[in-house]
Enzyme design. Structure first.
Site, short mmCIF file in Angstrom:
data_model
loop_
_atom_site.label_atom_id
_atom_site.label_comp_id
_atom_site.label_asym_id
_atom_site.label_seq_id
_atom_site.Cartn_x
_atom_site.Cartn_y
_atom_site.Cartn_z
CB THR A 40 -39.04 34.55 -46.44
OG1 THR A 40 -37.72 34.21 -45.98
CG2 THR A 40 -39.93 33.31 -46.33
CG HIS A 45 -30.06 35.08 -42.86
ND1 HIS A 45 -29.84 33.98 -42.04
CD2 HIS A 45 -31.40 35.23 -42.91
CE1 HIS A 45 -30.98 33.51 -41.61
NE2 HIS A 45 -31.96 34.24 -42.12
CG HIS A 48 -30.99 30.86 -45.25
ND1 HIS A 48 -31.10 32.23 -45.24
CD2 HIS A 48 -32.24 30.38 -45.04
CE1 HIS A 48 -32.38 32.56 -45.05
NE2 HIS A 48 -33.08 31.46 -44.93
CE LYS A 82 -41.02 33.10 -38.69
NZ LYS A 82 -40.20 34.28 -38.37
NE ARG A 86 -43.00 31.82 -42.13
CZ ARG A 86 -41.72 32.13 -41.99
NH1 ARG A 86 -41.29 33.30 -42.42
NH2 ARG A 86 -40.88 31.30 -41.41
CD GLN A 172 -40.22 21.20 -46.22
OE1 GLN A 172 -39.69 20.42 -45.44
NE2 GLN A 172 -40.16 22.49 -46.05
CG ASP A 193 -36.19 24.96 -38.47
OD1 ASP A 193 -35.32 24.31 -39.09
OD2 ASP A 193 -36.59 26.07 -38.85
CE LYS A 230 -31.90 34.19 -34.18
NZ LYS A 230 -33.25 34.70 -34.44
CE LYS A 233 -31.21 38.09 -36.38
NZ LYS A 233 -32.03 38.87 -37.31
CB THR A 234 -23.80 42.34 -36.64
OG1 THR A 234 -24.61 42.97 -37.66
CG2 THR A 234 -23.07 41.15 -37.26
#
Length: 417
Positions: A40, A45, A48, A82, A86, A172, A193, A230, A233-234
């Site tokens: 995607t 990141h 993953h 979601k 998307r 999948q 998930d 979270k 994340k920064t």
């Protein structure tokens, strides 16, 4: 301690479809197993990382990992997590993203030897399948009621879900069946998930393959932070594996800034250190937290794995230079990494330091600028300047491109030429 016991000790196992069956299968022979990622974006990141690092643990215990990049599923979009559809990516974009992600995965796995990793792209078998074949050979085996019971589908029924995303879990499932048939793949792992998608694959294998066929699913818990914020994340956004998006220095800094409450958990799930090594570091957190030994090891292990030894040493050098103020020891490339997010000002000429401080908005006025200089609060490339008449000249430019000015202890500004 066997592999599953090690995974349990590290807190990596969330759900299993058949714990005893998988334990028995792993104990008998080498198996092939897979984990996938949809392209995607053109980079993964750190969110993953855990499933693939878990896949690597299986490889270290003699099993063969299959790394799947979803060139086909990436064109559809996973509805998991979601609340709305998307935006569909173009084939060209997805293929570019696949290329970027493949490079990153290659740094995590061994591709040589008896249990060398295999990398596959589901577009290779799904992209050319015609709709009639899909409906007859695959869709016929998946009940609508079975699909509607999936959390990922059920959670979208009120807000709406397209047939495209509705069929994602079938695609999948088809991946698992294909890998089972062509690579003897017995296990799929993924984040928590992905449970619904994994069990769909097992259902399809059960329907298509002989009754004696055995396959398994295992999920990994969502990574959380002790303070409730979270993970991954920064202030500037996600922590990417691509060094162009998140520099090795920024990557290193993310891990070294891990809170004491989280660092032992991260050492367990993200590194390949032994139990004894982690227990020693846990003791250091309790007895000498100010030394941050565990954070340093965590940052070194992850930066070395993703970016290599040279980039790790560069990140350590930048960190030490910024801590000590010895920024003149840095190269231009290292300055670009270390000062990527600090305020910057472009200068066209040699100019008086007082004027530069005001022009670059380092000091609010000339009067304040003079006070800052006289009080020793201003450094140029790590050297304290107390002369209000000081003029920055060519020799103040590192590699002819940068001057680093610091006001106070932490306020850096990058002057570019």
């Amino acid at each position: 301690m066997d592999l599953l016991q090690d995974l349990a000790w590290r807190g990596i196992i969330y759900q299993q479809t058949d714990a005893e069956g998988l334990k028995d299968t792993l104990g008998k022979a080498q198996i092939s197993l897979y984990c996938g990622v949809d392209p995607t974006a053109d980079s993964m990141h750190i969110g993953h990382l855990l499933p693939f690092l878990t896949l690597r643990r299986f490889q270290q215990h003699g099993h063969r990992p299959i790394v799947l990049v979803g060139g086909a599923t990436g064109l559809i979009g996973d509805p998991s997590g979601k609340s709305e559809e998307r935006k569909l990516l173009t084939l060209e974009t997805v293929q570019d993203n696949v290329a970027g992600i493949k490079k990153q995965l290659e740094s995590i796995f061994e591709f040589e030897g008896e249990n060398g990793a295999i990398m596959v792209n589901n577009y290779d078998w799904a992209g050319s399948m015609d709709v009639v074949t899909f409906l007859r050979d695959i869709g016929k085996h998946i009940g609508v009621n079975y699909m509607l019971a999936k959390d990922t589908i059920a959670s979208r029924l009120e807000t709406g879900i397209s047939f495209t995303e509705f069929t994602y879990t079938i695609l999948q499932a088809m991946d698992f069946l294909h890998l089972y048939e062509h690579h003897n793949c017995k296990l799929q792992i993924g984040g928590s998930d992905q449970w619904g998608n994994i069990t769909s694959g097992l259902e399809l294998i059960r329907k298509v393959q002989p009754e004696s066929s055995k396959a398994y699913g295992l999920t990994i818990p969502l990574v959380t932070k002790a303070d409730g914020t979270k993970f991954g994340k920064t202030e500037s956004g996600a922590v990417w594996l691509d060094p162009e998006k998140t520099t090795p220095y920024e990557f290193y800094q993310f891990w070294i800034n891990t809170a004491d409450a989280d660092v032992v958990k991260y050492l367990k799930i993200f590194t390949f250190l032994s139990h004894e090594e982690i227990e020693q570091l846990e003791k250091a957190v309790q007895e000498e937290p100010h030394l941050r030994k565990a954070q340093k090891v965590l940052a070194e292990e992850l930066t070395r794995l993703i970016h290599g030894e040279d980039s790790l040493q560069q990140a350590i050098k930048i960190s030490q230079a910024l801590f000590s103020g010895d920024v003149r020891s840095l190269s231009g490339a290292e300055i670009e990494q270390g000062f990527k997010d600090v305020p910057a000002y472009t200068s066209q000429k040699e100019e008086n330091l007082v004027d530069l401080l005001v022009a670059a908005k380092i000091s609010p006025s000339k009067r304040q600028a003079r006070e800052d200089i006289s009080n020793g609060a201003v450094t140029v490339n790590g050297e304290k300047i107390t002369d209000n008449a000081y003029i920055l000249v060519e020799s103040d430019r590192i590699e002819g491109k940068f001057t680093i000015i610091r006001r106070g202890k932490k306020k850096y500004t990058l002057i570019k030429y």
